[in-house]
Design an enzyme around this catalytic site. Structure first.
Site, PDB file in Angstrom:
ATOM      1  N   HIS A 181     -14.262  31.921-101.580  1.00  0.00           N
ATOM      2  CA  HIS A 181     -13.766  31.207-100.397  1.00  0.00           C
ATOM      3  C   HIS A 181     -12.357  31.671-100.033  1.00  0.00           C
ATOM      4  O   HIS A 181     -12.087  32.069 -98.886  1.00  0.00           O
ATOM      5  CB  HIS A 181     -13.774  29.701-100.678  1.00  0.00           C
ATOM      6  CG  HIS A 181     -13.224  28.864 -99.562  1.00  0.00           C
ATOM      7  ND1 HIS A 181     -14.035  28.230 -98.641  1.00  0.00           N
ATOM      8  CD2 HIS A 181     -11.950  28.541 -99.218  1.00  0.00           C
ATOM      9  CE1 HIS A 181     -13.282  27.571 -97.783  1.00  0.00           C
ATOM     10  NE2 HIS A 181     -12.007  27.731 -98.115  1.00  0.00           N
ATOM     11  N   GLU A 182     -11.470  31.632-101.012  1.00  0.00           N
ATOM     12  CA  GLU A 182     -10.082  32.022-100.737  1.00  0.00           C
ATOM     13  C   GLU A 182      -9.985  33.522-100.441  1.00  0.00           C
ATOM     14  O   GLU A 182      -9.149  33.957 -99.646  1.00  0.00           O
ATOM     15  CB  GLU A 182      -9.179  31.642-101.914  1.00  0.00           C
ATOM     16  CG  GLU A 182      -9.161  30.154-102.257  1.00  0.00           C
ATOM     17  CD  GLU A 182      -8.770  29.254-101.104  1.00  0.00           C
ATOM     18  OE1 GLU A 182      -8.120  29.742-100.152  1.00  0.00           O
ATOM     19  OE2 GLU A 182      -9.118  28.049-101.125  1.00  0.00           O
TER      20      GLU A 182
END
Length: 505
Positions: free
Chosen positions: A271-272
């Protein structure tokens, strides 16, 4: 371009260059604050951050700067570069929102938000919302004060819409009410069918113990696979994972390691990493023209959740990484098949923690926060009553209740910095479902993922998604990419198709 316009534009860019230096320093301080800053130094460091932030803010509030910026805006049609015109229009919009906020006020607001972060962290560790409540009250007061200072020509009649507009330009609570109503109508019945399904998905291995070092190795591998440029970025750990684009050559990613939840850090880093790719692959000219702040949170979350879910939880991606997962976590994967790993990564099980939520029920976590935010801002709900309201909504939507405030209302850091962010996560899912459908008309996505060819995928994202994010409003950006208008339909179609098949409904 006339000499007078050129002179004013140069004056503006000189100030903006200095502002960027302060902003960069503040980002470094904030990154340190949320990663390795000693607990007793946090409040003091927050004060330093607020001081530098106020210095940067003051530079853009001088009469000279405002006069030059206004001149550039008034003569924007004469500018030689289209990106300078975009900057001028974005400045005029932002100035209208903040022109009545003095540097002194801005400094006080910064102190409120920085103290709120420290108080939130302490309260979460104590599992006691009452330790955060006074700061949350102060944050609400600060947000309402900001709203009251918006220039009347630009102020929206709905108080919450003014906050939402700071994160997602042009999006209103009316848009969200309609989208979330459609989500409720289509997802609630499907959730009941899933829960009634006789399909068994194995999950016993998900809680097998792993070390921090193993999780670090996996995070490194996943970022490399995705195409993250380590010469222009780094990663470390924090309490609440985030990504910070400090500059055109510095995108920093964080994650969190849990000894009995190896999948948590995997999808956190994907995600990051998606956020970081957005930062690393955006046009460098956007930095040169000071327009990188134009992209919205919904745009950013669409990208991070594209990589996390549409790619990361796909059968193709699990096939790609399965051998590496077995290599790094042999004690976990010794008796787990590729299919079992895929199914476990996509199990639907209502849970308390948003960041650990499965892809299907995640939207309910956002709806809950959205409804509470509106109560806080529009109805001025009693802050002390919020934990009970939070717990009641989790019971209503997901049939579960938190046992303490840390796994309930204190789980997210966002409210320490204000209100209006959370809808961006759900909006992002809806955005990426639309442009995923456009992408798959041009690329064989599954084949590319199975072979590990993220270069082709990232190039498509760069050219179609990242390139115009700083230059268009969200709705215009989505129209440009997909030819369509904002709707949750593509996202809901995707969920229905995927989980009907997975649960053999």
């Amino acid at each position: 371009m006339t000499e007078e316009l050129k002179k004013n534009l140069e004056s503006v860019k000189k100030v903006l260059s200095e502002v960027e230096m302060y902003r960069h320093a503040c980002c470094i301080l904030n990154f340190d604050l949320e990663t390795i800053c000693p607990p007793k130094a946090m409040e003091e460091q927050g004060e330093v951050n607020a001081f530098l932030s106020s210095k940067a803010y003051a530079l853009t509030k001088t009469a000279e700067f405002i006069a030059s910026a206004q001149y550039v805006f008034d003569h924007r049609a004469e500018l030689d570069d289209e990106l300078d015109k975009i900057w001028a229009e974005s400045w005029a919009r932002d100035y209208a929102l903040e022109k009545n906020i003095t540097p002194e006020m801005q400094h006080q607001f910064s102190l409120v938000y920085n103290k709120a972060y420290v108080d939130w962290l302490n309260a979460k560790q104590k599992r006691d919302f009452s330790a955060f409540a006074p700061s949350l009250n102060a944050v609400r007061d600060a947000e309402l004060k900001r709203i009251s200072l918006i220039d009347s020509e630009y102020a929206l009649p709905n108080a919450y819409d003014n906050l939402l507009n700071c994160y997602e330009r042009g999006m209103t609570s009316a848009d969200l009410d309609a989208a979330f109503e459609e989500c409720r109508n289509r997802l609630v019945p499907l959730l009941k069918k899933i829960q009634a399904s006789k399909k068994h998905i194995r999950t016993d291995f998900l809680s097998r113990p792993v070390t921090d070092e193993q999780q670090k190795q996996m995070a490194q591998y996943l970022l490399e696979r995705m195409g993250f440029d380590f010469s222009r970025g780094a990663f470390t750990t924090t309490e609440h994972p985030f990504t910070d684009g400090l500059g055109k050559n510095d995108a920093r990613v964080t994650t969190h390691y849990y000894p009995e939840q190896f999948a948590s850090s995997m999808f956190s880093i994907i995600h990051e990493g998606g956020h970081a790719l957005f930062e690393q692959l955006q046009p460098k000219s956007d930095h040169a023209h000071f327009i990188t702040g134009n992209k919205t949170m919904g745009m950013h979350e669409s990208v991070s959740r594209f990589y996390e879910n549409r790619i990361g939880r796909s059968e193709a991606f699990i096939h790609l990484i399965y051998p590496k997962v077995c290599e790094i976590f042999p004690n976990v994967m010794q008796d787990v098949s590729e299919r079992e790993l895929f199914e476990a990564m996509n199990i639907v099980k209502p849970s308390l923690i948003r960041t650990e939520a499965d892809e299907f029920t995640y939207t309910f976590h956002i709806i809950i926060r959205y409804e509470i935010e509106k109560r806080i801002i529009c109805e001025k709900a009693n802050i002390e009553d919020l934990p009970a309201l939070w717990n009641a909504k989790y019971k209503e939507y997901l049939g579960i209740e938190p046992q303490n405030d840390a796994e309930g209302i204190l789980q997210d850091v966002h409210w320490a910095g204000g209100f209006g962010y959370f809808p961006a996560y759900a909006v992002g899912n809806m955005y990426n479902a639309m442009y995923f459908n456009t992408m798959k008309k041009e690329l064989d996505i599954d084949s590319l993922v199975r072979s590990g060819d993220f270069g082709t995928i990232n190039a498509w994202m760069r050219d179609n998604v990242f390139a115009l994010a700083d230059r268009l409003s969200p709705k215009d950006w989505l129209k440009k990419i997909t030819g369509g208008v904002f709707s949750p339909a593509a996202f809901l179609d995707y969920l229905e198709e995927k989980y009907t098949a997975l649960y053999e409904l």
